[in-house]
Design a protein around this motif. Structure first.
Motif, mmCIF file in Angstrom:
data_model
loop_
_atom_site.group_PDB
_atom_site.id
_atom_site.type_symbol
_atom_site.label_atom_id
_atom_site.label_comp_id
_atom_site.label_asym_id
_atom_site.label_seq_id
_atom_site.Cartn_x
_atom_site.Cartn_y
_atom_site.Cartn_z
ATOM 1 N N LYS A 32 0.688 -1.251 -0.078
ATOM 2 C CA LYS A 32 0.212 0.069 -0.039
ATOM 3 C C LYS A 32 0.626 1.148 -0.112
ATOM 4 C CE LYS A 32 -4.029 -2.102 2.427
ATOM 5 N NZ LYS A 32 -4.832 -1.880 3.705
ATOM 6 N N ARG A 33 1.965 1.294 0.512
ATOM 7 C CA ARG A 33 2.963 2.379 0.794
ATOM 8 C C ARG A 33 3.623 2.703 -0.186
ATOM 9 N NH1 ARG A 33 4.616 0.761 6.344
ATOM 10 N NH2 ARG A 33 6.100 -0.611 5.283
ATOM 11 N N LEU A 34 3.952 1.321 -0.962
ATOM 12 C CA LEU A 34 4.752 1.739 -2.491
ATOM 13 C C LEU A 34 3.672 2.180 -3.485
ATOM 14 C CD1 LEU A 34 6.751 -1.733 -2.550
ATOM 15 C CD2 LEU A 34 7.520 0.662 -2.267
ATOM 16 N N LYS A 35 2.457 1.953 -3.535
ATOM 17 C CA LYS A 35 1.213 2.073 -4.244
ATOM 18 C C LYS A 35 1.338 3.641 -4.074
ATOM 19 C CE LYS A 35 -3.285 1.863 -5.871
ATOM 20 N NZ LYS A 35 -4.490 1.327 -5.954
ATOM 21 N N ARG A 36 1.075 3.936 -2.892
ATOM 22 C CA ARG A 36 0.911 5.601 -2.488
ATOM 23 C C ARG A 36 2.106 6.526 -2.900
ATOM 24 N NH1 ARG A 36 -0.212 8.465 3.375
ATOM 25 N NH2 ARG A 36 -0.370 10.548 2.278
ATOM 26 N N LEU A 37 3.264 5.845 -2.728
ATOM 27 C CA LEU A 37 4.755 6.477 -3.205
ATOM 28 C C LEU A 37 4.753 6.596 -4.686
ATOM 29 C CD1 LEU A 37 7.410 7.664 -2.450
ATOM 30 C CD2 LEU A 37 8.292 5.089 -2.714
ATOM 31 N N SER A 38 4.112 5.699 -5.432
ATOM 32 C CA SER A 38 4.256 5.744 -6.820
ATOM 33 C C SER A 38 3.204 6.633 -7.394
ATOM 34 C CB SER A 38 3.745 4.334 -7.400
ATOM 35 O OG SER A 38 3.578 4.424 -8.778
ATOM 36 N N GLU A 39 2.243 7.000 -6.713
ATOM 37 C CA GLU A 39 1.183 8.100 -7.084
ATOM 38 C C GLU A 39 1.683 9.165 -6.805
ATOM 39 O OE1 GLU A 39 -2.235 6.824 -4.724
ATOM 40 O OE2 GLU A 39 -2.803 5.193 -6.258
ATOM 41 N N ASN A 40 2.570 9.432 -5.575
ATOM 42 C CA ASN A 40 2.917 10.882 -5.332
ATOM 43 C C ASN A 40 3.981 11.128 -6.273
ATOM 44 O OD1 ASN A 40 1.360 11.295 -3.107
ATOM 45 N ND2 ASN A 40 2.792 10.167 -1.581
ATOM 46 N N TYR A 41 4.850 10.071 -6.899
ATOM 47 C CA TYR A 41 5.787 10.362 -7.752
ATOM 48 C C TYR A 41 5.285 10.871 -9.013
ATOM 49 C CZ TYR A 41 9.893 9.831 -10.595
ATOM 50 O OH TYR A 41 10.944 9.742 -11.439
#
Length: 71
Positions: free
Chosen positions: A19-28
């Motif tokens: 979930k954190r990786l997905k959110r990080l990807s969206e933020n990027y």
């Protein structure tokens, strides 16, 4: 990266990490988009300033009007 993590790990911490990786990807992706918009705005500003600078140079060569040679 999250695909491998999902396939190899089965735990709450793995799910949380995904979930954190997905959110990080969206933020990027958001940051990339915003940077592109800023780059476009700055390019437009630079173009306008360059054009105005050229206009000012042209006008300064014609000023004062009595000093220009009309021959």
């Amino acid at each position: 990266m999250s695909g491998k993590l999902t396939k190899t790990q089965e735990s709450e911490s793995a799910e949380s990490a995904v979930k954190r990786l997905k959110r990080l990807s969206e933020n990027y992706h958001y940051i990339q988009t915003e940077a592109g918009l800023i780059r476009g705005a700055l390019d437009g500003l630079a173009t306008e300033l360059t054009a105005r600078s050229a206009d000012c140079v042209m006008l300064s060569t014609m000023w004062p009007p009595w000093a220009t040679s009309s021959t």
